[in-house]
Enzyme design. Structure first.
Site, PDB file in Angstrom:
ATOM      1  N   ALA A   1      -8.551  -7.027  -1.763  1.00  0.00           N
ATOM      2  CA  ALA A   1      -9.490  -6.869  -2.867  1.00  0.00           C
ATOM      3  C   ALA A   1      -8.698  -6.754  -4.163  1.00  0.00           C
ATOM      4  O   ALA A   1      -7.539  -6.326  -4.158  1.00  0.00           O
ATOM      5  CB  ALA A   1     -10.330  -5.621  -2.643  1.00  0.00           C
TER       6      ALA A   1
ATOM      7  N   GLY B   1      -8.472  -6.525   2.335  1.00  0.00           N
ATOM      8  CA  GLY B   1      -9.689  -7.335   2.451  1.00  0.00           C
ATOM      9  C   GLY B   1      -9.398  -8.761   2.889  1.00  0.00           C
ATOM     10  O   GLY B   1     -10.256  -9.417   3.482  1.00  0.00           O
TER      11      GLY B   1
ATOM     12  N   GLU C   1      -9.198  -8.576   6.548  1.00  0.00           N
ATOM     13  CA  GLU C   1     -10.567  -8.320   7.030  1.00  0.00           C
ATOM     14  C   GLU C   1     -11.421  -9.579   6.939  1.00  0.00           C
ATOM     15  O   GLU C   1     -12.253  -9.838   7.819  1.00  0.00           O
ATOM     16  CB  GLU C   1     -11.181  -7.172   6.224  1.00  0.00           C
ATOM     17  CG  GLU C   1     -10.462  -5.854   6.494  1.00  0.00           C
ATOM     18  CD  GLU C   1     -10.871  -4.731   5.554  1.00  0.00           C
ATOM     19  OE1 GLU C   1     -10.996  -3.596   6.020  1.00  0.00           O
ATOM     20  OE2 GLU C   1     -11.055  -4.976   4.349  1.00  0.00           O
TER      21      GLU C   1
ATOM     22  N   GLU D   1      -4.092  -0.544   2.580  1.00  0.00           N
ATOM     23  CA  GLU D   1      -4.927   0.311   1.731  1.00  0.00           C
ATOM     24  C   GLU D   1      -4.389   1.725   1.618  1.00  0.00           C
ATOM     25  O   GLU D   1      -4.484   2.359   0.561  1.00  0.00           O
ATOM     26  CB  GLU D   1      -6.371   0.359   2.263  1.00  0.00           C
ATOM     27  CG  GLU D   1      -7.168  -0.914   2.058  1.00  0.00           C
ATOM     28  CD  GLU D   1      -7.037  -1.919   3.198  1.00  0.00           C
ATOM     29  OE1 GLU D   1      -6.041  -1.861   3.960  1.00  0.00           O
ATOM     30  OE2 GLU D   1      -7.927  -2.778   3.303  1.00  0.00           O
TER      31      GLU D   1
HETATM   32  C1  HXC Z   1      -4.943  -7.892  -7.768  1.00  0.00           C
HETATM   33  C2  HXC Z   1      -2.971  -8.829  -7.084  1.00  0.00           C
HETATM   34  C3  HXC Z   1      -3.198  -8.386  -5.755  1.00  0.00           C
HETATM   35  C4  HXC Z   1      -4.406  -7.668  -5.513  1.00  0.00           C
HETATM   36  C5  HXC Z   1      -1.320  -9.437  -5.806  1.00  0.00           C
HETATM   37  N1  HXC Z   1      -1.806  -9.472  -7.050  1.00  0.00           N
HETATM   38  N2  HXC Z   1      -2.154  -8.773  -4.982  1.00  0.00           N
HETATM   39  N3  HXC Z   1      -3.839  -8.588  -8.070  1.00  0.00           N
HETATM   40  N4  HXC Z   1      -5.239  -7.434  -6.533  1.00  0.00           N
HETATM   41  N5  HXC Z   1      -4.740  -7.235  -4.272  1.00  0.00           N
HETATM   42  C6  HXC Z   1      -1.199 -10.091  -8.232  1.00  0.00           C
HETATM   43  C7  HXC Z   1       0.000  -9.295  -8.715  1.00  0.00           C
HETATM   44  O1  HXC Z   1      -0.399  -8.205  -9.499  1.00  0.00           O
HETATM   45  C8  HXC Z   1       0.741 -10.336  -9.511  1.00  0.00           C
HETATM   46  O2  HXC Z   1       0.100 -10.511 -10.749  1.00  0.00           O
HETATM   47  C9  HXC Z   1       0.502 -11.619  -8.710  1.00  0.00           C
HETATM   48  O3  HXC Z   1      -0.664 -11.362  -7.899  1.00  0.00           O
HETATM   49  C10 HXC Z   1       1.646 -11.933  -7.769  1.00  0.00           C
HETATM   50  O4  HXC Z   1       1.913 -10.791  -6.992  1.00  0.00           O
HETATM   51  P1  HXC Z   1       3.378 -10.131  -6.872  1.00  0.00           P
HETATM   52  O5  HXC Z   1       3.191  -8.720  -6.475  1.00  0.00           O
HETATM   53  O6  HXC Z   1       4.164 -10.374  -8.112  1.00  0.00           O
HETATM   54  O7  HXC Z   1       3.988 -10.995  -5.706  1.00  0.00           O
HETATM   55  P2  HXC Z   1       5.028 -10.542  -4.594  1.00  0.00           P
HETATM   56  O8  HXC Z   1       6.145  -9.754  -5.219  1.00  0.00           O
HETATM   57  O9  HXC Z   1       5.375 -11.784  -3.872  1.00  0.00           O
HETATM   58  O10 HXC Z   1       4.246  -9.548  -3.630  1.00  0.00           O
HETATM   59  C11 HXC Z   1       3.162 -10.030  -2.914  1.00  0.00           C
HETATM   60  C12 HXC Z   1       2.394  -8.841  -2.282  1.00  0.00           C
HETATM   61  C13 HXC Z   1       1.991  -7.831  -3.388  1.00  0.00           C
HETATM   62  C14 HXC Z   1       3.260  -8.135  -1.228  1.00  0.00           C
HETATM   63  C15 HXC Z   1       1.162  -9.421  -1.587  1.00  0.00           C
HETATM   64  O11 HXC Z   1       1.351  -8.570  -4.450  1.00  0.00           O
HETATM   65  C16 HXC Z   1       1.054  -6.760  -2.947  1.00  0.00           C
HETATM   66  O12 HXC Z   1       1.449  -5.801  -2.293  1.00  0.00           O
HETATM   67  N6  HXC Z   1      -0.227  -6.897  -3.282  1.00  0.00           N
HETATM   68  C17 HXC Z   1      -1.232  -5.896  -3.000  1.00  0.00           C
HETATM   69  C18 HXC Z   1      -1.643  -5.964  -1.548  1.00  0.00           C
HETATM   70  C19 HXC Z   1      -2.661  -4.892  -1.220  1.00  0.00           C
HETATM   71  O13 HXC Z   1      -2.451  -3.706  -1.419  1.00  0.00           O
HETATM   72  N7  HXC Z   1      -3.822  -5.316  -0.698  1.00  0.00           N
HETATM   73  C20 HXC Z   1      -4.912  -4.413  -0.344  1.00  0.00           C
HETATM   74  C21 HXC Z   1      -5.845  -4.213  -1.516  1.00  0.00           C
HETATM   75  S1  HXC Z   1      -7.100  -3.035  -1.146  1.00  0.00           S
HETATM   76  P3  HXC Z   1       0.964 -10.563 -12.110  1.00  0.00           P
HETATM   77  O14 HXC Z   1      -0.092 -10.667 -13.164  1.00  0.00           O
HETATM   78  O15 HXC Z   1       1.791  -9.339 -12.154  1.00  0.00           O
HETATM   79  O16 HXC Z   1       1.783 -11.820 -11.960  1.00  0.00           O
HETATM   80  C22 HXC Z   1      -8.239  -3.885  -0.273  1.00  0.00           C
HETATM   81  C23 HXC Z   1      -9.467  -3.105   0.071  1.00  0.00           C
HETATM   82  C24 HXC Z   1     -10.517  -3.979   0.668  1.00  0.00           C
HETATM   83  O17 HXC Z   1      -8.082  -5.007   0.041  1.00  0.00           O
HETATM   84  C25 HXC Z   1     -11.831  -3.264   0.588  1.00  0.00           C
HETATM   85  C26 HXC Z   1     -12.983  -4.055   1.152  1.00  0.00           C
HETATM   86  C27 HXC Z   1     -14.322  -3.412   0.955  1.00  0.00           C
END
Ligand code: HXC
Length: 258
Positions: free
Chosen positions: A65, A109, A112, A132
């Site tokens: 998400a 997400g 999921e 998460e």
């Molecule tokens: C918003 C995101 C994002 C996310 C990545 N980006 N994941 N933006 N939401 N979930 C953005 C980064 O901010 C960055 O933007 C660009 O994408 C590239 O990501 P990087 O981090 O620079 O790439 P990298 O170093 O290769 O790392 C990749 C990654 C990391 C390991 C996937 O981005 C990461 O950990 N992302 C978050 C993953 C996460 O926590 N997902 C769960 C979310 S909670 P900029 O502008 O800086 O270039 C969830 C709840 C679901 O999903 C609920 C359902 C009801």
């Protein structure tokens, strides 16, 4: 139909949906989910199609998400707005099989969403996880529910509690994905599987999807009863007659979806 966060196309009898927010690694927001729901329902209603593939980019199926949106939310925003989950169940309403073709990150997400699909074909670059916990939240769209059913309690606990990622090989060993393929062959393999399915009898395919999904919603004896009723009902179809006749005549069947 043109969308802002997804790309859609048809390839023969297959509808393909590509998540397309490359700058945010396909992070899911309400607009993307609304578009995805609309595209799924449109493909489902198209009688010319027999299977749907959802995919992302080489780098990410979806990295979860959109954290930049969630970061500003309070309880009421999420509760009243049903953040990204308002039409989450649409994939389950779709009667045609939906294959997730996953390369790169399928996190939170994103993982999921892949699990909502009927099965997952993974590129050898795929990475699955429920990170998460690292953001101070629990999974909200099936991570603690579908993941243990797909893998095991041990593996689901490990992934949800530590937030670590598992690679495609580990995901295949654990039973989360049906196959792992070379990254450059991902779409070829997913489309080949989808075409195979689309060439089967579509009512029978819909019954199989429904019946397998029942396995997760009912007791074994209820599920078996359901399956048996489906099995009997196949004998009311022309496709059953054709399928068995074709076998006896040593030729491929020509299903009419009747
Ligand atoms: C918003 C995101 C994002 C996310 C990545 N980006 N994941 N933006 N939401 N979930 C953005 C980064 O901010 C960055 O933007 C660009 O994408 C590239 O990501 P990087 O981090 O620079 O790439 P990298 O170093 O290769 O790392 C990749 C990654 C990391 C390991 C996937 O981005 C990461 O950990 N992302 C978050 C993953 C996460 O926590 N997902 C769960 C979310 S909670 P900029 O502008 O800086 O270039 C969830 C709840 C679901 O999903 C609920 C359902 C009801």
């Amino acid at each position: 139909m043109s969308y802002e966060n997804i790309l859609t196309e048809t390839q023969g009898k297959v509808g393909v949906i590509r998540l397309n927010r490359p700058k945010a690694l396909n992070a899911l927001n309400d607009q993307l989910m609304t578009e995805l729901g609309e595209a799924l329902l449109a493909f489902d209603a198209d009688e010319a199609l027999g299977c749907i593939v959802i995919t992302g980019s080489e780098k990410a199926f979806a990295a979860g998400a959109d954290i930049t949106v969630m970061a500003g939310y309070n309880y009421m925003d999420v509760f009243k707005g049903e953040f990204i989950t308002r039409n989450w169940e649409t994939i389950r309403r779709v009667r045609k099989p939906v294959i997730a073709a996953v390369a790169g990150y399928a996190l939170g997400g994103g993982c999921e969403l892949a699990m909502m699909c009927d099965f997952i074909i993974a590129a050898d670059t795929a990475k699955f996880g429920q990170p998460e916990v690292k953001l101070g939240i629990v999974p909200g769209a099936g991570g603690t529910q579908r993941l243990p059913r797909a893998v095991s309690k041990a593996k689901a606990m490990d992934l949800c509690l530590t937030g670590r990622m598992m690679d495609a090989q580990e995901a295949e060993r654990a039973g989360l994905v049906s196959r792992v393929v070379a990254a450059d062959k991902l779409m070829d393999e997913a489309l080949a599987a989808a075409i195979t399915i689309a060439d089967m009898s579509q009512p029978v395919v819909a019954m199989i999807k429904d019946s397998v999904n029942r396995a997760y919603e009912s007791t074994l004896s209820e599920g078996i009863k359901y399956e048996r009723a489906m099995f009997y009902s196949c004998f009311a179809t022309e496709d059953q007659t054709e399928g068995m006749k074709a076998f006896m005549e040593k030729r491929p069947p020509n299903f009419k979806n009747q």
